[in-house]
Design an enzyme around this catalytic site. Structure first.
Site, PDB file in Angstrom:
ATOM      1  N   TYR A 171      -7.149  -0.539  -2.912  1.00 41.42           N
ATOM      2  CA  TYR A 171      -5.876  -0.843  -2.247  1.00 41.42           C
ATOM      3  C   TYR A 171      -6.079  -2.030  -1.278  1.00 41.42           C
ATOM      4  CZ  TYR A 171      -2.421  -0.404   1.475  1.00 41.42           C
ATOM      5  OH  TYR A 171      -1.487  -0.677   2.432  1.00 41.42           O
ATOM      6  N   ASP A 201      -9.612   8.354  -2.261  1.00 38.33           N
ATOM      7  CA  ASP A 201      -8.239   8.041  -1.843  1.00 38.33           C
ATOM      8  C   ASP A 201      -7.310   8.673  -2.883  1.00 38.33           C
ATOM      9  OD1 ASP A 201      -5.749   6.957  -1.291  1.00 38.33           O
ATOM     10  OD2 ASP A 201      -6.545   4.992  -0.711  1.00 38.33           O
ATOM     11  N   LYS A 256       3.448   7.784   1.544  1.00 42.18           N
ATOM     12  CA  LYS A 256       3.873   7.645   0.145  1.00 42.18           C
ATOM     13  C   LYS A 256       4.507   8.945  -0.368  1.00 42.18           C
ATOM     14  CE  LYS A 256       2.002   3.694   0.971  1.00 42.18           C
ATOM     15  NZ  LYS A 256       0.643   3.315   0.626  1.00 42.18           N
ATOM     16  N   ARG A 258      -2.220  14.252  22.484  1.00 45.48           N
ATOM     17  CA  ARG A 258      -3.172  13.414  21.750  1.00 45.48           C
ATOM     18  C   ARG A 258      -4.280  14.262  21.136  1.00 45.48           C
ATOM     19  NH1 ARG A 258      -7.367  10.885  24.068  1.00 45.48           N
ATOM     20  NH2 ARG A 258      -6.313  10.333  26.008  1.00 45.48           N
TER      21      ARG A 258
HETATM   22  C1  LIG Z   1      -0.402   2.673   1.254  1.00 45.16           C
HETATM   23  C2  LIG Z   1      -1.770   3.043   0.892  1.00 45.16           C
HETATM   24  C3  LIG Z   1      -2.763   3.171   1.870  1.00 45.16           C
HETATM   25  C4  LIG Z   1      -2.527   2.834   3.344  1.00 45.16           C
HETATM   26  O1  LIG Z   1      -1.592   3.636   3.943  1.00 45.16           O
HETATM   27  P1  LIG Z   1      -0.625   3.205   5.159  1.00 45.16           P
HETATM   28  O2  LIG Z   1       0.112   4.463   5.411  1.00 45.16           O
HETATM   29  O3  LIG Z   1       0.207   2.061   4.705  1.00 45.16           O
HETATM   30  O4  LIG Z   1      -1.503   2.810   6.287  1.00 45.16           O
HETATM   31  C5  LIG Z   1      -4.033   3.558   1.464  1.00 45.16           C
HETATM   32  N1  LIG Z   1      -4.312   3.795   0.168  1.00 45.16           N
HETATM   33  C6  LIG Z   1      -3.389   3.679  -0.806  1.00 45.16           C
HETATM   34  C7  LIG Z   1      -3.761   3.958  -2.216  1.00 45.16           C
HETATM   35  C8  LIG Z   1      -2.089   3.303  -0.482  1.00 45.16           C
HETATM   36  O5  LIG Z   1      -1.172   3.167  -1.453  1.00 45.16           O
END
Ligand SMILES: *Cc1c(COP(=O)(O)O)cnc(C)c1O
Length: 376
Positions: free
Chosen positions: A99, A171, A196, A47
């Site tokens: 998002y 982000d 992603k 952890r």
């Molecule tokens: C998918 C996404 C997130 C969140 O990510 P998870 O891995 O689903 O928790 C945050 N910001 C953007 C722009 C995203 O596309």
């Protein structure tokens, strides 16, 4: 070193005593202490740290040009750690079209915890300046935004924030460091959903925070990672490292295919509007050109008609899968408003497509078929 080279080599030597070209997956949750007992910085318990996680963090920090990185079990866990590193009563500014998952996180988890937030239009610097309060501690930027593809000027916002001693977080999930480097433009933190494009194959969930500086706010984020425990498994860290080795080449394909498709859609009679920052007609194109080296694989577009027409079009594809999320090698699309559910502000005739790495001619044939539903 250039990005392509870093993507292949960074992090490989971290905790890799066997010198394996492909480091093994370290499944052990515990590590033996030295004879003098546990020393700070030693491996101890998974952890707190694990060789695979340290490799991933070194790789992501290197790609974004940051001093430090903390990897999480999901993008929202990474975002939550950033918010929790503030204090109850602190105020943040966050885009009105952030998002949808991060909006829910702020509204349903962080605001009850005590975070104050205003969701605002971030395409105007004046608007941001006007919304800053005494207690504003963080400005959250998402550019291009999701799903409207609005562009925020990272440099201008970070300059304003620095003057007022406010932190900035970008982000960078959609552009990835291949297309945009926020830390170079003055941001303090970068957030990623590694689910992603880093993962790239729709089979890993993960998130990360990369910091310009390893002290200050990052120390608190590290503490929340280790004490809060929302950490990725060693196997997922290993998989994300493996996928990231090809990220620059995958992004080239996503960029190239999406710009073909955006032009195709723009010229299609059933399409009312296309939102893609690479199009000269896009409102944020000038700023996007300044701060992005590629325009990414995501396109939103409005079809003529309403939700019905949009749903029928999405139902008509054979190749492009109907699914949410993004960043996989396979193309996916969705009627975004249905996916966002209650409270969605997305236009009802909007379709969002994650353009994959199939041959773009096959994708355009599939789009043509879907857009001409009901015709013979
Ligand atoms: C998918 C996404 C997130 C969140 O990510 P998870 O891995 O689903 O928790 C945050 N910001 C953007 C722009 C995203 O596309």
């Amino acid at each position: 070193m250039r990005l392509e080279t870093k993507a292949i080599h960074a992090g490989l030597d971290v905790q890799n005593n066997s010198k394996a070209i492909v480091p093994p997956i370290h499944t052990s949750t515990v590590f033996e202490h030295s004879e003098e007992g546990f020393r700070d910085g030693d491996l101890n318990y998974t952890r707190y740290s694990n060789p695979n996680r340290l490799q991933l963090e070194a790789l992501l920090a290197e790609l974004e040009g940051g001093e430090a990185c903390a990897a999480f079990s999901a993008g929202v866990a990474a975002a939550k750690a950033i918010f929790q590193s503030l204090k109850p009563g602190d105020h943040i500014l966050i885009p009105a079209d952030v998002y949808a998952g991060n909006r829910s996180l702020v509204e349903k988890v962080m605001q009850p915890w005590g975070l104050e937030a205003d969701f605002i239009d971030m395409t105007s610097i004046q608007n941001i300046e006007d919304a800053i309060k005494e207690t504003t501690r963080l400005i959250w930027i998402e550019t291009p935004s999701n799903p409207m593809m609005n562009i925020t000027d990272i440099e201008a916002v970070c300059e304003l924030a620095k003057e007022k001693n406010i932190l900035t977080c970008v982000d960078n999930t959609w552009p990835t460091p291949v297309n945009q480097l926020p830390l170079e433009r003055g941001a303090d933190l970068v957030l990623h959903s590694t689910t992603k494009y880093f993962g790239g194959h729709s089979d890993i969930l993960g998130g990360a925070v990369i910091a310009k500086s390893s002290d200050g706010i990052f120390e608190r984020i590290r503490e929340i990672q280790q004490l809060g425990g929302a950490v990725p498994s060693p196997r997922d860290c290993w998989l994300i490292c493996r996928s990231t080795r090809t990220l620059p080449y995958r992004m080239r394909g996503h960029n190239e295919h999406a710009s073909h498709l955006a032009k195709f859609l723009q010229n299609h009679p059933k399409v009312e509007n296309v939102f893609y920052p690479g199009l000269a007609t896009h409102a944020g194109h000038g700023i996007a050109q300044k701060q992005m080296s590629g325009f990414g694989g995501m396109i939103s577009f409005l079809v003529k008609g309403g939700a019905d027409e949009a749903l029928k079009i999405v139902a008509g594809s054979k190749l492009i899968k109907r699914a949410t999320s993004l960043g996989g090698v396979e193309s996916t699309w969705e009627h975004r408003r249905s996916s966002e559910g209650e409270g969605s502000r997305t236009p009802e005739n909007l379709i969002r497509i994650s353009v994959g790495l199939e041959h773009p001619d096959d994708l355009m044939e599939d789009l043509e078929r879907a857009l001409s539903y009901g015709e013979k």
